[in-house]
Design an enzyme around this catalytic site. Sequence first.
Site, PDB file in Angstrom:
ATOM      1  N   SER A   1       0.783  -1.201  -0.022  1.00 32.67           N
ATOM      2  CA  SER A   1       0.066  -0.011  -0.027  1.00 32.67           C
ATOM      3  C   SER A   1       0.809   1.378   0.144  1.00 32.67           C
ATOM      4  O   SER A   1       2.196   1.209  -0.066  1.00 32.67           O
ATOM      5  CB  SER A   1      -0.965  -0.076   1.399  1.00 32.67           C
ATOM      6  OG  SER A   1      -0.005  -0.127   2.317  1.00 32.67           O
TER       7      SER A   1
ATOM      8  N   TYR B   1      -2.677   0.968  -3.546  1.00 37.41           N
ATOM      9  CA  TYR B   1      -3.721   1.431  -3.037  1.00 37.41           C
ATOM     10  C   TYR B   1      -3.498   2.457  -1.755  1.00 37.41           C
ATOM     11  O   TYR B   1      -2.288   2.217  -1.024  1.00 37.41           O
ATOM     12  CB  TYR B   1      -5.064   0.449  -2.597  1.00 37.41           C
ATOM     13  CG  TYR B   1      -4.420  -0.406  -1.460  1.00 37.41           C
ATOM     14  CD1 TYR B   1      -4.546  -0.353  -0.239  1.00 37.41           C
ATOM     15  CD2 TYR B   1      -3.806  -1.747  -1.911  1.00 37.41           C
ATOM     16  CE1 TYR B   1      -4.058  -1.522   0.934  1.00 37.41           C
ATOM     17  CE2 TYR B   1      -3.199  -2.863  -0.952  1.00 37.41           C
ATOM     18  CZ  TYR B   1      -3.332  -2.494   0.370  1.00 37.41           C
ATOM     19  OH  TYR B   1      -2.920  -3.217   1.268  1.00 37.41           O
TER      20      TYR B   1
END
Length: 126
Positions: free
Chosen positions: A25, A58
């Site tokens: 991430s 993300y």
Amino acid sequence: MHLSLLKAKIHRATVTHSELNYEGSIAIDGLLLEATGIREFEQVHIWDVTNGARFSTYAIRAEQGSGIISLNGGAARHVQVGDLIIVAAFASMSEDQAKTFKPNLVYVDAHNAISHTNHSIPTQAA
């Protein structure tokens, strides 16, 4: 027809952490997420200004006001602490929606604090 337009960007953020053994991430200071409208777990594109790497991951929330920009997991292999990056998110919309849409552009200082915001990019001149 639907178009993919720039929804939001964080311009020239400084990478503060690179955590290879963390879940993949990018952790982003919560103030920057709020200013851009980027949601937790939303896909983002990372463009490393320092080394030219381009990839997607993300977003997850880092502590608000911390200035944290941390690339985690496999994404950590593409950056080094101190690199300047652009974080961009895109949205799909109809041509009619695109006519009035304005992106959230957030510009940060060397400590990843917001220096200013905008909803358009100046016309590039020669």
